[in-house]
Design an enzyme around this catalytic site. Structure first.
Site, PDB file in Angstrom:
ATOM      1  N   HIS A 105     -33.368 -57.052  90.336  1.00 44.37           N
ATOM      2  CA  HIS A 105     -33.255 -55.873  91.203  1.00 44.37           C
ATOM      3  C   HIS A 105     -32.429 -54.788  90.522  1.00 44.37           C
ATOM      4  O   HIS A 105     -32.806 -53.607  90.529  1.00 44.37           O
ATOM      5  CB  HIS A 105     -32.602 -56.270  92.530  1.00 44.37           C
ATOM      6  N   GLU A 106     -31.317 -55.187  89.919  1.00 38.39           N
ATOM      7  CA  GLU A 106     -30.474 -54.206  89.229  1.00 38.39           C
ATOM      8  C   GLU A 106     -31.198 -53.627  88.015  1.00 38.39           C
ATOM      9  O   GLU A 106     -31.044 -52.440  87.704  1.00 38.39           O
ATOM     10  CB  GLU A 106     -29.145 -54.836  88.810  1.00 38.39           C
ATOM     11  N   HIS A 109     -33.289 -50.786  88.980  1.00 42.31           N
ATOM     12  CA  HIS A 109     -32.576 -49.504  89.003  1.00 42.31           C
ATOM     13  C   HIS A 109     -32.524 -48.889  87.601  1.00 42.31           C
ATOM     14  O   HIS A 109     -32.598 -47.663  87.451  1.00 42.31           O
ATOM     15  CB  HIS A 109     -31.154 -49.696  89.536  1.00 42.31           C
ATOM     16  N   HIS A 113     -33.988 -45.226  86.533  1.00 35.28           N
ATOM     17  CA  HIS A 113     -33.199 -44.237  85.799  1.00 35.28           C
ATOM     18  C   HIS A 113     -33.937 -43.786  84.544  1.00 35.28           C
ATOM     19  O   HIS A 113     -33.938 -42.587  84.215  1.00 35.28           O
ATOM     20  CB  HIS A 113     -31.836 -44.834  85.433  1.00 35.28           C
TER      21      HIS A 113
END
Length: 233
Positions: A105-106, A109, A113
């Site tokens: 999940h991270e 991100h 980005h």
């Protein structure tokens, strides 16, 4: 009759605030419960959360983002300023399905980005104002109520609305990161089909905490707006 309706509205809004506070508590308990359950299910790949994150980044050609340990419980995050995926103790060294799902999940991100995902860009741009709004909004409103200065209350409401806006924009950002994570885990083979299903439950429970927080903040904002409107009348 007017005052009766006013009191009814106040009571309803007060109860909504209380209910949303309880919902936030329940969802927080739920995510911890679900994470605990699937933290006991070891992933067949044998990767730790940190190793899974590094593998996902490698597969996507990202070599300028580090994966590092961070203290706390479920404090996992991606910090674009330091180009770092920060994984908590429960994620970094664990080989569980829950840990790998959170790590992915991270990394979702990170991909947002890299691509310049619009909701993430908007959220990042308003972060300083939203941070100020979450800290100063309610005190400004309270001061306006104490001094009976409606314009000051209005200023406080606008300031607080920045924090609410941030939470609302956070929703598509978090849901998209989870969608990317599940796709990555399935296509990469890091998790089996069954394990991806477990990971989906973990990420869904986590996402609901953002939904509950945003709803609670929106209800609180609505309560302030109605209260200020009544004072003007």
């Amino acid at each position: 009759m007017y005052y009766s309706r006013g009191l009814d509205v106040d009571f309803i809004m007060y109860m909504l605030v209380v209910v949303m506070a309880l919902v936030c508590m329940i969802t927080s308990f739920r995510v911890k419960s679900v994470y605990k359950k699937y933290s006991k299910v070891l992933a067949g790949c044998g990767f730790t959360g940190a190793q899974a994150a590094l593998e996902i980044l490698r597969r996507n050609g990202i070599d300028d983002v580090i994966v590092q340990y961070i203290g706390g419980d479920l404090t996992d995050n991606f910090d674009p300023r330091n180009r770092a995926v920060n994984l908590s103790e429960a994620t970094y060294n664990s080989t569980s399905v829950a840990a790998i799902s959170v790590a992915a999940h991270e990394c979702g991100h990170v991909l947002q980005h890299q691509e310049g995902y619009l909701p993430l860009r908007i959220r990042t741009s308003i972060l300083p104002m939203a941070s100020f709004g979450s800290k100063a909004g309610v005190p400004i409103i309270a001061l306006g109520l104490i001094l009976s200065i409606s314009p000051l209350i209005t200023v406080g409401i606008w300031v607080f609305s920045l924090a609410v806006l941030f939470q609302l924009i956070t929703l598509p950002v978090e849901f998209d990161a989870s969608r990317r994570a599940l796709t990555i885990l399935e296509e990469s083979g890091l998790l089996s089909f069954e394990e991806v299903g477990y990971g989906r439950k973990v990420l869904k429970a986590a996402a609901m905490t953002y939904v509950a927080s945003a709803a609670a903040a929106a209800v609180q904002l609505m309560r302030f707006v109605l209260l200020n409107g009544r004072r003007r009348d």
